[in-house]
Motif scaffolding. Structure first.
Motif, PDB file in Angstrom:
ATOM      1  N   LYS A  45      44.497  42.553  38.862  1.00 21.77           N
ATOM      2  CA  LYS A  45      45.188  41.369  39.383  1.00 21.77           C
ATOM      3  C   LYS A  45      45.051  40.237  38.359  1.00 21.77           C
ATOM      4  CE  LYS A  45      42.673  41.658  43.094  1.00 21.77           C
ATOM      5  NZ  LYS A  45      42.051  41.426  44.432  1.00 21.77           N
ATOM      6  N   CYS A  46      46.154  39.530  38.130  1.00 21.82           N
ATOM      7  CA  CYS A  46      46.099  38.560  37.032  1.00 21.82           C
ATOM      8  C   CYS A  46      46.877  37.283  37.311  1.00 21.82           C
ATOM      9  CB  CYS A  46      46.591  39.200  35.736  1.00 21.82           C
ATOM     10  SG  CYS A  46      48.314  39.727  35.769  1.00 21.82           S
ATOM     11  N   VAL A  66      37.425  31.321  40.130  1.00 23.29           N
ATOM     12  CA  VAL A  66      37.467  32.691  40.646  1.00 23.29           C
ATOM     13  C   VAL A  66      36.066  33.282  40.678  1.00 23.29           C
ATOM     14  CG1 VAL A  66      38.228  35.042  40.090  1.00 23.29           C
ATOM     15  CG2 VAL A  66      39.863  33.156  40.001  1.00 23.29           C
ATOM     16  N   CYS A  73      35.871  38.082  36.542  1.00 27.51           N
ATOM     17  CA  CYS A  73      37.122  37.615  35.949  1.00 27.51           C
ATOM     18  C   CYS A  73      37.060  37.677  34.435  1.00 27.51           C
ATOM     19  CB  CYS A  73      37.407  36.176  36.395  1.00 27.51           C
ATOM     20  SG  CYS A  73      39.063  35.576  35.985  1.00 27.51           S
ATOM     21  N   TYR A 146      39.795  40.118  38.499  1.00 28.68           N
ATOM     22  CA  TYR A 146      40.943  39.305  38.085  1.00 28.68           C
ATOM     23  C   TYR A 146      40.899  39.115  36.564  1.00 28.68           C
ATOM     24  CZ  TYR A 146      41.548  37.804  42.982  1.00 28.68           C
ATOM     25  OH  TYR A 146      41.747  37.767  44.338  1.00 28.68           O
TER      26      TYR A 146
END
Length: 457
Positions: A45-46, A66, A73, A146
Motif C-alpha cells: 500500500k502506498c 504512519v 513504512c 506502507y
C-alpha cells in the motif's frame, strides 16, 4: 551483491541528476522492468507525492505519522545527501543491510539478463528507473505495511508513476525545471497532476498560484478522482519558535493546527524539528493526506509523527567543532526564489540576535538572478563557490550578479576551501554559517567534514 558494488554498477547508466538530458522520460521501460521483477510495486500500500516544493518534508511527515500509528513504512526520496540508502529507508533510518544486498542482487541479475533490443523502443534503462525499481524490491523484501514515494521530476512521466497509490499528494507548484516541464505554472502543474489516478483520491496542498489549483481540479474531474484541498480542511494554523536554553538560539518550532475530518475536529500541538512557515503548511498537507487512508487517526500519533520528522539539508541546524571553536551551521538545500525567501525569513526568526555568514552556490540551471538580490545587507560576509563536481555551476554568472547588485563577496571555486574560509570567518565573531543554494553543495560539504577536521556535535 554489496551495496557499494551496486552503486558502482549503477553509475554506468545515464543519470539525469548528474547529466540533465531531454527526451529520456517515459513509463513503458519502467513497466517492462517491473514485470520482469513480478511487479513488486503492487504488493505494498502506498502514497505518492509530487510537487515543486516541500514534497520531501511532506513524504517524511506522512511516513512518521504512519509509523506512529503502529505500522511499518518505507520512504523513497531524492536526492541523498551523504548515504545512498537515504533514498530508500524508513522513518527511523535504514533497513537491514541484507535486505539492500538481496534487492541489489535481484536488480543486477534482472537488468544484466536484458538485451537492449528487448527493451521498449530499444532504449537502455536509466539510473533513476533502476533505483526506483530497487526501492520497490526493498520495500517488498522488508514487508513494510506502507510506502511513501516522492517523484523525482514532474509526475506524469516520472519512473514512480506506475504505482497505484491510496492517495496522490500535490505540494506547492513553482516555476522549476522549465526546460523539461514547461514555461508556465499551468504547464508544470499539468506534469505534476499526472500522478492523479482514475477513481482515486488526491490531496492538494495550499498553492501560491491559482492556476495550479485550477489544473489539479480539472485533472481530478477528468480522472473522476476525489480532490481534497487542504485549505478546506484547515480551520487554523499557527507557529511559534521555542528557545533552546543551552544555546540561547531557537531550536524547535511549535505548531498549533486545527483541522477537520468529516464532522470531527482535531486540535494538534507539536514541536517540529523542521522549521519555517513552509513546514507548518507541509504539516497540514501531511495530516490531510493521512486523514484519507487511516480510518481512525489518533491525535497523539499524528503529533508524535510530526515531532519525529527530521530531514538532512532542510534548514538543518548543526553545532560543529572547528579549530577548537564551536560554530553553528545551517545546511539548507533551498534553490528557488520562494524557497530561499522562506529560508531567509526563518533565519531571521531563529537567529535574530546573531550575524550570519553565507556560503552560496547553485547549479547552472537555477534562476539565481531572481534571488541573489535578497542577499543584500543580510550577511556579515558572503562566499561564492561551486556546488561540488556533480552538477555544472555558472560561478561567473553568480559573481556577476552579485556585483551588479552591489553585494560584497569572496570568490573561491573550490567548495572545500570556501567552506573552511567561511568557517574561519564565522568562528571569529560567533556568527552563524548559513550554507544554501544547492543540495549538491550541502552533500559535497557533508561528505568531506571529517577530511576538513570538522566535527558535528
Amino acid at each position: 551483491m554489496k551495496l557499494r558494488d551496486f552503486e558502482i554498477w549503477l553509475d554506468t547508466f545515464l543519470n539525469f541528476e548528474k547529466k540533465q538530458t531531454k527526451g529520456i522520460f517515459w513509463l513503458d521501460s519502467m513497466k517492462f522492468l517491473c514485470e520482469k521483477l513480478n511487479n513488486p510495486q503492487n504488493k505494498i500500500k502506498c502514497i505518492h507525492v509530487a510537487g515543486s516544493k516541500g514534497k520531501g518534508s511532506v513524504s517524511n511527515m506522512i511516513a512518521n505519522i504512519v509509523q506512529s500509528h503502529g505500522f511499518t513504512c518505507g520512504i523513497y526520496a531524492s536526492p541523498h545527501i551523504v548515504d545512498f540508502r537515504e533514498r530508500v529507508c524508513t522513518p527511523n533510518g535504514y533497513f537491514d543491510e541484507m535486505i539492500y544486498e538481496n534487492a541489489a542482487d535481484i536488480l543486477y541479475r534482472t537488468v544484466d539478463s536484458l538485451q537492449v533490443k528487448d527493451l521498449p523502443g530499444e532504449r537502455p534503462l536509466t539510473w533513476f528507473e533502476i533505483v526506483t525499481a530497487f526501492a520497490f524490491v526493498v520495500f517488498d523484501l522488508a514487508h513494510v505495511d506502507y510506502a511513501v514515494y516522492e517523484t523525482g521530476l514532474g509526475g506524469r512521466l516520472d519512473s514512480t508513476n506506475i504505482i497505484q497509490p491510496l492517495v496522490s499528494v500535490l505540494t506547492p507548484i513553482e516555476l522549476e525545471h522549465t526546460q523539461f516541464l514547461g514555461n508556465t505554472i499551468s504547464q508544470i502543474a499539468y506534469e505534476k497532476a499526472g500522478i492523479i489516478k482514475p477513481h482515486g483520491i488526491c490531496v492538494v496542498a495550499h498553492q501560491n498560484y491559482k492556476d495550479a489549483t485550477k489544473v489539479f481540479l480539472e485533472k481530478a474531474k477528468e480522472m473522476e478522482s476525489r480532490c481534497i484541498l487542504v485549505d478546506d480542511l484547515v480551520l487554523s494554523a499557527e507557529k511559534s519558535f521555542v528557545t533552546d536554553e543551552k544555546s540561547g538560539d531557537y531550536a524547535k518550532m511549535t505548531v498549533r493546527i486545527i483541522m477537520k475530518k468529516g464532522q470531527t475536529q482535531f486540535n494538534f500541538s507539536s514541536k517540529l524539528n523542521l522549521l519555517g512557515q513552509m513546514q507548518l503548511e507541509n504539516a497540514c498537507t501531511a495530516i490531510g493526506a493521512v486523514f484519507q487512508f487511516i480510518q481512525n487517526p489518533n491525535k497523539e500519533a499524528i503529533e508524535k509523527g510530526l515531532s519525529n520528522a527530521v530531514m538532512s539539508g532542510r534548514f538543518e541546524i548543526c553545532k560543529a567543532s572547528y579549530k577548537g571553536k564551536h560554530v553553528c551551521i545551517v545546511f539548507d538545500g533551498a534553490h528557488t526564489k520562494n524557497s530561499i525567501e522562506g529560508s531567509l525569513r526563518t533565519l531571521s526568526s531563529v537567529f535574530e540576535r546573531r550575524n550570519v555568514v553565507l556560503l552560496f552556490s547553485c547549479a547552472a540551471d537555477k534562476k539565481f538572478h531572481e534571488f541573489i538580490p535578497l542577499f543584500k545587507r543580510r550577511f556579515s560576509k558572503i562566499f561564492a563557490t561551486k556546488p561540488g563536481y556533480v552538477r555544472q555551476s555558472d560561478i561567473d554568472g553568480i559573481c556577476e550578479c552579485l556585483e551588479q547588485n552591489g553585494i560584497d563577496f569572496i570568490r573561491e571555486e573550490n567548495c572545500a576551501k570556501a567552506f573552511c574560509a567561511a568557517l574561519d570567518k564565522a568562528s571569529q565573531n560567533d556568527d552563524v554559517l548559513f550554507i544554501t543554494g544547492s543540495f549538491y553543495l550541502v552533500a559535497e560539504i557533508k561528505r568531506n567534514l571529517e577530511k576538513l577536521n570538522v566535527v558535528l556535535e
